[in-house]
Motif scaffolding. Structure first.
Motif, PDB file in Angstrom:
ATOM      1  N   PRO A  20      86.050  86.898   1.855  1.00 42.56           N
ATOM      2  CA  PRO A  20      84.973  87.629   2.530  1.00 42.56           C
ATOM      3  C   PRO A  20      83.692  87.574   1.717  1.00 42.56           C
ATOM      4  CG  PRO A  20      86.458  89.149   1.443  1.00 42.56           C
ATOM      5  CD  PRO A  20      87.077  87.785   1.323  1.00 42.56           C
ATOM      6  N   PRO A  21      82.560  87.670   2.371  1.00 39.05           N
ATOM      7  CA  PRO A  21      81.291  87.702   1.632  1.00 39.05           C
ATOM      8  C   PRO A  21      81.206  88.972   0.808  1.00 39.05           C
ATOM      9  CG  PRO A  21      80.933  88.212   3.939  1.00 39.05           C
ATOM     10  CD  PRO A  21      82.357  87.764   3.816  1.00 39.05           C
ATOM     11  N   PRO A  22      80.385  88.982  -0.218  1.00 37.41           N
ATOM     12  CA  PRO A  22      80.282  90.187  -1.053  1.00 37.41           C
ATOM     13  C   PRO A  22      79.750  91.359  -0.258  1.00 37.41           C
ATOM     14  CG  PRO A  22      78.516  88.643  -1.552  1.00 37.41           C
ATOM     15  CD  PRO A  22      79.476  87.924  -0.652  1.00 37.41           C
ATOM     16  N   PRO A  23      80.158  92.587  -0.608  1.00 36.76           N
ATOM     17  CA  PRO A  23      79.671  93.762   0.111  1.00 36.76           C
ATOM     18  C   PRO A  23      78.198  93.996  -0.145  1.00 36.76           C
ATOM     19  CG  PRO A  23      80.914  94.412  -1.830  1.00 36.76           C
ATOM     20  CD  PRO A  23      81.072  92.926  -1.697  1.00 36.76           C
ATOM     21  N   CYS A  24      77.632  94.809   0.713  1.00 35.35           N
ATOM     22  CA  CYS A  24      76.228  95.162   0.538  1.00 35.35           C
ATOM     23  C   CYS A  24      76.061  95.944  -0.751  1.00 35.35           C
ATOM     24  CB  CYS A  24      75.741  95.999   1.721  1.00 35.35           C
ATOM     25  SG  CYS A  24      75.900  95.174   3.308  1.00 35.35           S
ATOM     26  N   THR A  92      85.958  98.888   6.730  1.00 30.76           N
ATOM     27  CA  THR A  92      86.127  97.513   6.268  1.00 30.76           C
ATOM     28  C   THR A  92      86.349  96.550   7.428  1.00 30.76           C
ATOM     29  OG1 THR A  92      88.518  97.824   5.982  1.00 30.76           O
ATOM     30  CG2 THR A  92      87.103  98.282   4.074  1.00 30.76           C
ATOM     31  N   SER A  94      88.275  92.765   8.010  1.00 30.82           N
ATOM     32  CA  SER A  94      89.127  91.698   7.482  1.00 30.82           C
ATOM     33  C   SER A  94      89.325  90.630   8.553  1.00 30.82           C
ATOM     34  CB  SER A  94      90.490  92.248   7.033  1.00 30.82           C
ATOM     35  OG  SER A  94      91.182  92.818   8.126  1.00 30.82           O
ATOM     36  N   TRP A 121      84.704  83.456   8.017  1.00 33.21           N
ATOM     37  CA  TRP A 121      83.576  84.357   7.818  1.00 33.21           C
ATOM     38  C   TRP A 121      82.247  83.753   8.257  1.00 33.21           C
ATOM     39  CZ3 TRP A 121      84.443  89.320   6.832  1.00 33.21           C
ATOM     40  CH2 TRP A 121      85.683  89.675   6.289  1.00 33.21           C
ATOM     41  N   ALA A 256      87.821  95.937  -1.616  1.00 32.54           N
ATOM     42  CA  ALA A 256      86.755  94.945  -1.759  1.00 32.54           C
ATOM     43  C   ALA A 256      87.289  93.548  -2.047  1.00 32.54           C
ATOM     44  CB  ALA A 256      85.795  95.369  -2.869  1.00 32.54           C
ATOM     45  N   THR A 259      88.710  92.424   1.782  1.00 27.14           N
ATOM     46  CA  THR A 259      87.973  92.805   2.979  1.00 27.14           C
ATOM     47  C   THR A 259      86.493  92.921   2.660  1.00 27.14           C
ATOM     48  OG1 THR A 259      88.164  95.197   2.590  1.00 27.14           O
ATOM     49  CG2 THR A 259      89.966  94.136   3.791  1.00 27.14           C
ATOM     50  N   ARG A 260      85.724  93.036   3.697  1.00 23.96           N
ATOM     51  CA  ARG A 260      84.284  93.246   3.542  1.00 23.96           C
ATOM     52  C   ARG A 260      83.975  94.718   3.832  1.00 23.96           C
ATOM     53  NH1 ARG A 260      79.464  90.415   7.157  1.00 23.96           N
ATOM     54  NH2 ARG A 260      77.700  91.268   5.999  1.00 23.96           N
TER      55      ARG A 260
END
Length: 352
Positions: A20-24, A92, A94, A121, A256, A259-260
């Motif tokens: 998943p892309p990195p979280p905000c 989250t 996923s 993604w 994290a 999941t995003r």
């Protein structure tokens, strides 16, 4: 045949990036102070009359409990033991992919020839409202296929569209449920997107002899609520900081990685909790009233059932008639209104 060969099943499971892309990044850390609310921690939210009524209702809800102690008690004191409940919600997303199929009816096949399949993604999908669980299933673009040769046929009916009937021992045939009588299957990679609201709670324990697990059944007064991409513990009431930090570390550590994180929400409730000390028949007792619902916890209630069955005591109506007849008592008389020895003997008849 390199790319000219249609994608095989094993290729449908691993393609693109599954990470998943990195979280905000963290949002603004400043939020309103809770000093004005902390005074409520020592505020009584219950009167003597409300405490008495709560205990009367508690006794009435229990089989064979006498309401006499609740109605005749003499309140000695009320102690405010109000506590905080901290709740962390982490929303989250996923994504996962698995091979799927459906009956092929001659429609357009979105195969590799139409383009390179995107990663899980890389597919743009609008998320649902925050903190609402949801799941969707979508075909991954450019992964559809109808393979050539014998493999083109449905493996269940071998392309005939019908199967042997089991109930009639194969003397007849039934439509193939997998290919819907078409004999062909369209295979593709299916993307499953799961949005989940993960909830963790922490209740400040003041070690007052009250089982905190009972607070899960009730509601309190919301003092504070905040939504951010990532929330922080800055300016939380000191008793909650350590518990809140544990909740945050748990979510960010476990969620994290796979999941995003789309957003977090933290709330603080003040749970009313009052200890009521009272006297009855020359002895001191106590009980707790908790939550907005005025639930009662009374471990040493003096008017408990004498039959050793507690809440499971449910004498048979026919036995009740026999018991009352043997005792020469009117049917409307309750066992709890009898002297202790008579009440215990009467209820034990119901167990035999």
């Amino acid at each position: 045949m390199e790319r000219a060969e249609l994608i095989r099943s094993k290729d449908l499971v691993s393609y693109g990036s599954s990470e998943p892309p990195p979280p905000c990044g963290p949002g603004a850390e400043g939020f309103p102070t809770l000093a004005a609310y902390q005074a409520e921690e020592s505020t009584l939210h219950l009167s003597e009359e409300e405490a008495r009524e709560a205990l009367v209702q508690f006794a009435a809800s229990k089989c064979c409990y006498s309401s006499a102690p609740a109605r005749q008690l003499v309140v000695q004191g009320l102690a405010a033991l109000n506590t905080y409940r901290y709740q962390l919600q982490t929303f989250t997303e996923s994504r996962s992919t698995l091979p799927a199929s459906r009956p092929y009816k001659g429609e357009f096949v979105d195969s590799w020839q139409m383009g390179v399949p995107p990663g899980p993604w890389d597919i743009a999908v609008d998320p649902p409202p925050l903190f609402a669980d949801c799941e969707v299933h979508l075909p991954v673009p450019h992964t559809s296929k109808v393979m050539d040769g014998l493999q083109q046929n449905c493996s269940h009916c071998l392309g005939s569209g019908r199967m042997r009937c089991v109930p009639c021992l194969g003397e007849g045939t039934v439509p193939c449920a997998r290919c819907a009588t078409k004999g062909l299957l369209l295979c593709f990679l299916e993307l499953t997107i799961t949005w989940k609201n993960n909830i963790t709670e922490y209740v400040h324990d003041k070690d007052q002899g009250f089982p905190l697990s009972r607070l899960q059944e009730v509601t309190g007064k919301q003092l504070f609520s905040e939504e951010q991409p990532w929330v922080t513990t800055q300016r939380l009431p000191q008793p909650l900081v350590r518990g809140a930090e544990s909740c945050l570390a748990l979510h960010r550590g476990q969620l994290a990685e796979h999941t995003r994180i789309l957003g977090q929400k933290q709330t603080i409730e003040l749970i009313p909790l009052t200890r009521v000390d009272y006297g009855w028949r020359g002895r001191l007792h106590s009980f707790y009233v908790y939550g907005n619902e005025n639930q009662v916890y009374a471990k040493d209630y003096p008017g408990k059932c004498c039959c050793d069955l507690g809440a499971n005591c449910q004498p048979d109506p026919d036995l009740r008639l026999l018991q009352m007849t043997l005792l020469g008592l009117p049917m409307g008389l309750k066992a709890s209104s009898l002297p202790p020895m008579s009440a215990a003997w009467l209820l034990r008849l119901g167990k035999g």
